[in-house]
Design a protein around this motif. Structure first.
Motif, PDB file in Angstrom:
ATOM      1  N   ASP A   1      19.745  95.330 -53.805  1.00 53.83           N
ATOM      2  CA  ASP A   1      20.768  94.689 -54.861  1.00 53.83           C
ATOM      3  C   ASP A   1      20.933  96.156 -55.935  1.00 53.83           C
ATOM      4  O   ASP A   1      21.954  96.609 -56.223  1.00 53.83           O
ATOM      5  CB  ASP A   1      20.656  93.683 -55.628  1.00 53.83           C
TER       6      ASP A   1
ATOM      7  N   LYS B   1      27.742 101.301 -55.992  1.00 51.31           N
ATOM      8  CA  LYS B   1      28.795 101.285 -56.727  1.00 51.31           C
ATOM      9  C   LYS B   1      29.059 102.289 -57.906  1.00 51.31           C
ATOM     10  O   LYS B   1      30.263 102.580 -58.138  1.00 51.31           O
ATOM     11  CB  LYS B   1      28.935  99.699 -57.279  1.00 51.31           C
TER      12      LYS B   1
ATOM     13  N   ASP C   1      30.599  92.984 -52.139  1.00 49.40           N
ATOM     14  CA  ASP C   1      28.898  93.035 -52.090  1.00 49.40           C
ATOM     15  C   ASP C   1      28.436  93.010 -50.469  1.00 49.40           C
ATOM     16  O   ASP C   1      27.552  93.455 -50.294  1.00 49.40           O
ATOM     17  CB  ASP C   1      28.384  91.918 -52.681  1.00 49.40           C
TER      18      ASP C   1
ATOM     19  N   ARG D   1      22.536  98.759 -54.089  1.00 50.25           N
ATOM     20  CA  ARG D   1      24.213  98.751 -53.857  1.00 50.25           C
ATOM     21  C   ARG D   1      24.655  98.870 -55.218  1.00 50.25           C
ATOM     22  O   ARG D   1      25.666  99.435 -55.355  1.00 50.25           O
ATOM     23  CB  ARG D   1      24.250  97.029 -53.424  1.00 50.25           C
ATOM     24  N   ASP D   2      24.193  97.904 -56.159  1.00 43.56           N
ATOM     25  CA  ASP D   2      24.924  98.123 -57.684  1.00 43.56           C
ATOM     26  C   ASP D   2      24.819  99.713 -58.151  1.00 43.56           C
ATOM     27  O   ASP D   2      25.726 100.061 -58.929  1.00 43.56           O
ATOM     28  CB  ASP D   2      24.490  97.162 -58.562  1.00 43.56           C
TER      29      ASP D   2
END
Length: 106
Positions: free
Chosen positions: A49, A57, A66, A52-53
């Motif tokens: 996570d 992102k 997501d 990813r974030d």
């Protein structure tokens, strides 16, 4: 920690761009000084996570859902499956390459 990040990246992307690798190493900065933080644990949901974030992102500016970004990250995880240690620089390079974002690091 004296690690040859370029050699590890080139195991998976033989024509890897050295300038982009150096840029990713610079981006990772202090995280590469400790062994634990220099690796990505694909079995740890909070770690994936965070990749990813924080990286996909924020740094790469990807706007997919997501689920789409997680699938992309899982593909990179599959590529690295045979390697017991998944170096953060290699994971980030392969993600940036996959999404055409290497120019951000040159």
């Amino acid at each position: 920690m004296a690690e040859d990040w370029a050699a590890d990246v080139k195991k998976y992307s033989p024509d890897a761009d050295d300038a982009a690798i150096k840029g990713i190493v610079r981006h990772c900065g202090i995280a590469l000084q400790k062994r634990d933080s220099s690796l990505v644990s694909f079995s740890d949901k909070s770690e994936t996570d965070r990749v990813r974030d924080g990286f996909m992102k924020k740094k790469l500016g990807l706007t997919g859902s997501d689920a789409e970004l997680d699938a992309s990250l899982a593909e990179v995880g599959q590529t690295l499956k045979g390697d017991r240690t998944k170096n953060r620089v290699t994971v980030y390079y392969l993600l940036a390459e996959k999404h055409g974002k290497l120019d951000l690091f040159r």
